[in-house]
Design a protein around this motif. Structure first.
Motif, PDB file in Angstrom:
ATOM      1  N   MET A  56       0.803  -1.233   0.000  1.00 23.02           N
ATOM      2  CA  MET A  56       0.000   0.000   0.000  1.00 23.02           C
ATOM      3  C   MET A  56       0.833   1.279   0.000  1.00 23.02           C
ATOM      4  N   ILE A  57       1.974   1.219  -0.654  1.00 19.89           N
ATOM      5  CA  ILE A  57       2.844   2.396  -0.679  1.00 19.89           C
ATOM      6  C   ILE A  57       3.006   2.942  -2.092  1.00 19.89           C
ATOM      7  N   CYS A  58       3.174   2.051  -3.062  1.00 14.35           N
ATOM      8  CA  CYS A  58       3.552   2.538  -4.395  1.00 14.35           C
ATOM      9  C   CYS A  58       2.371   3.023  -5.235  1.00 14.35           C
ATOM     10  N   GLY A  59       1.164   2.557  -4.927  1.00 18.11           N
ATOM     11  CA  GLY A  59      -0.014   2.993  -5.690  1.00 18.11           C
ATOM     12  C   GLY A  59      -0.173   2.313  -7.029  1.00 18.11           C
ATOM     13  N   SER A  60       0.550   1.213  -7.267  1.00 23.11           N
ATOM     14  CA  SER A  60       0.497   0.578  -8.597  1.00 23.11           C
ATOM     15  C   SER A  60      -0.718  -0.316  -8.813  1.00 23.11           C
ATOM     16  N   CYS A  61      -1.263  -0.919  -7.742  1.00 18.93           N
ATOM     17  CA  CYS A  61      -2.191  -2.031  -7.934  1.00 18.93           C
ATOM     18  C   CYS A  61      -3.656  -1.623  -7.859  1.00 18.93           C
ATOM     19  N   MET A  65     -12.947  -3.929  -7.536  1.00 23.36           N
ATOM     20  CA  MET A  65     -13.542  -5.182  -7.055  1.00 23.36           C
ATOM     21  C   MET A  65     -15.028  -4.906  -6.912  1.00 23.36           C
ATOM     22  N   ASP A  66     -15.846  -5.685  -7.584  1.00 23.49           N
ATOM     23  CA  ASP A  66     -17.300  -5.489  -7.573  1.00 23.49           C
ATOM     24  C   ASP A  66     -17.670  -4.029  -7.875  1.00 23.49           C
ATOM     25  N   GLY A  67     -16.951  -3.447  -8.809  1.00 20.25           N
ATOM     26  CA  GLY A  67     -17.286  -2.100  -9.276  1.00 20.25           C
ATOM     27  C   GLY A  67     -16.755  -0.973  -8.419  1.00 20.25           C
ATOM     28  N   ARG A  68     -15.973  -1.257  -7.376  1.00 21.07           N
ATOM     29  CA  ARG A  68     -15.432  -0.193  -6.514  1.00 21.07           C
ATOM     30  C   ARG A  68     -13.913  -0.221  -6.560  1.00 21.07           C
ATOM     31  N   ALA A  69     -13.323   0.952  -6.712  1.00 24.68           N
ATOM     32  CA  ALA A  69     -11.857   1.001  -6.822  1.00 24.68           C
ATOM     33  C   ALA A  69     -11.214   0.614  -5.493  1.00 24.68           C
ATOM     34  N   ILE A  70     -10.167  -0.204  -5.584  1.00 20.31           N
ATOM     35  CA  ILE A  70      -9.449  -0.676  -4.388  1.00 20.31           C
ATOM     36  C   ILE A  70      -7.966  -0.825  -4.732  1.00 20.31           C
ATOM     37  N   LEU A  71      -7.155  -1.000  -3.693  1.00 20.36           N
ATOM     38  CA  LEU A  71      -5.781  -1.442  -3.917  1.00 20.36           C
ATOM     39  C   LEU A  71      -5.775  -2.958  -3.721  1.00 20.36           C
ATOM     40  N   ALA A  72      -5.295  -3.700  -4.702  1.00 19.39           N
ATOM     41  CA  ALA A  72      -5.350  -5.163  -4.614  1.00 19.39           C
ATOM     42  C   ALA A  72      -4.532  -5.680  -3.426  1.00 19.39           C
ATOM     43  N   CYS A  73      -3.476  -4.932  -3.045  1.00 21.92           N
ATOM     44  CA  CYS A  73      -2.656  -5.420  -1.934  1.00 21.92           C
ATOM     45  C   CYS A  73      -3.240  -5.053  -0.577  1.00 21.92           C
ATOM     46  N   LYS A  74      -4.365  -4.336  -0.563  1.00 19.91           N
ATOM     47  CA  LYS A  74      -4.979  -3.956   0.717  1.00 19.91           C
ATOM     48  C   LYS A  74      -6.195  -4.842   1.025  1.00 19.91           C
ATOM     49  N   GLU A  75      -6.684  -5.535   0.003  1.00 20.30           N
ATOM     50  CA  GLU A  75      -7.959  -6.251   0.128  1.00 20.30           C
ATOM     51  C   GLU A  75      -7.762  -7.692   0.588  1.00 20.30           C
TER      52      GLU A  75
END
Ligand code: SF4
Ligand code: SF4
Ligand code: FES
Length: 367
Positions: A56-61, A65-75
């Motif tokens: 959750m540092i670089c902002g790349s991912c 998910m189900d139509g809502r923006a997320i960071l994949a490494c936070k979920e």
């Protein structure tokens, strides 16, 4: 644990889109990014997505998910698996898709660059033998905006950008406040002029989706509100949005209501309002226009005035995020009206430097 997920695949060569289901085994601690890694490693090596730090540092991912923006490494996936849910993963919105879950961030960076994201210190040399020092307290007002990792999740969800791709957007405008609020920067007025131009701050629809989806608590909509307040303070109010906001406040403070009949002339000017006469008459015929005289004054109109006064004391308190009306209202209700001896006391926000342990100021001890 057994994880199932569906991924919207996009092939840039054929232009084809397809929703594909994947089922893999993953450790219980896995986040979405780990699961995507397993899919890529064990099932389909052609799956495209971005990652780098995995923390959750670089902002790349950024993705949806189900139509809502997320960071994949936070979920975390465990609660989702426990619910028996099969999430749908897709690319972020408002940015062109390059392949599968990877988007073209070019337009995003273009807008960040348009904000002139560097400090204009207003001097060329340091004082002899010295340096310019700033305290944490001076930097607090831009603490939240400085947390932005430029992942694009807010841009993905921005309603205004969906209608107008040229809108500067939440991430760029939050970056703008990061410099407007920086005590070292000497180009505040030039910046505000720039951000007040077409497609600028007043084009935000105030849907608050950016605040809701930002994974780092930057609250870009609050930053836009602060840019609006700074602009009006500097007399930069040529935009209709600024005039609208000013009349809104004046109307609420004087009557506790929005005096809609006067809103159009005050916002668009008299000539434009006269052109709308036919429309206004048709509204009046259907009882949609309250008579302007005498103006209707709310029972507890003084509360609107108190709210305005309270907000006026908040200044650039961006670090603690106090620009939201409902928070201010709760303080009026509980801290001022119910407990006049403690008027103005900040119940919901101890004045601490972000990152410090909160101190119980009543007894002078750590809680
Ligand atoms: S404001 Fe939040 S959501 Fe938007 S780019 Fe920055 S960190 Fe990401
Ligand atoms: S509040 Fe404004 S900037 Fe944020 S998502 Fe909505 S329209 Fe976009
Ligand atoms: S991989 Fe860096 S924020 Fe997710």
């Amino acid at each position: 644990m057994d994880v199932a997920l569906k991924i919207w695949r996009y092939d840039p060569e054929s232009g084809e889109r397809a929703l594909k289901r994947y089922e893999v085994e993953a450790p219980e601690w896995a986040c979405l990014l780990d699961v995507l890694d397993i899919v890529k490693d064990q099932v389909d090596g052609t799956l495209a997505y971005r990652k780098s730090c995995r923390m959750m540092i670089c902002g790349s991912c950024g993705m949806r998910m189900d139509g809502r923006a997320i960071l994949a490494c936070k979920e975390r996936m465990k609660p989702i698996v426990d619910r028996g849910h099969v999430p749908v993963i897709s690319a972020m919105g408002n940015m062109p898709i390059v392949k599968d879950l990877a988007v073209d961030m070019g337009p995003f960076w273009q807008k960040i660059r348009a904000m002139k994201p560097w400090i204009e210190p207003g001097y060329e040399e340091y004082p002899e033998g010295g340096e310019f020092r700033h305290s944490q307290e001076q930097m607090n007002p831009i603490h939240k905006e400085a947390l932005c990792i430029m992942c694009g999740c807010c841009v993905s969800e921005c309603n205004s950008m969906e209608a107008d791709p040229d809108f500067l957007g939440p991430a760029a405008l939050a970056k703008g406040f990061r410099f407007v609020g920086d005590p070292r920067d000497q180009a505040k007025v030039e910046r505000l002029e720039l951000y007040n131009s077409e497609h600028g701050i007043w084009d935000c629809t105030r849907c608050y989706f950016c605040n809701e989806r930002c994974p780092k608590g930057v609250d870009p909509r609050d930053a836009i509100a602060k840019l609006g307040a700074e602009s009006i303070k500097e007399g930069i109010d040529r935009d209709m949005g600024a005039k609208h906001a000013k009349w809104f406040v004046r109307s609420a403070v004087t009557t506790g209501w929005l005096r809609e009949t006067e809103l159009v002339p005050k916002t668009q000017g008299l000539v434009s309002a006269i052109k709308e006469t036919k429309f206004a008459l048709s509204l009046a015929k259907r009882g949609k226009v309250p008579p302007p005289f005498p103006p209707h004054v709310a029972d507890k109109q003084h509360e609107a005035r108190m709210l305005r006064d309270l907000i006026a004391t908040q200044g650039r308190d961006g670090a603690l995020g106090h620009v939201q009306g409902e928070r201010a209202l709760s303080r009026i209700e509980h801290a001022v009206m119910a407990d006049p001896d403690h008027a103005g006391r900040r119940r919901d926000a101890p004045e601490i430097t972000p990152g410090e342990a909160p101190v119980n100021r009543d007894i002078g001890e750590q809680p």
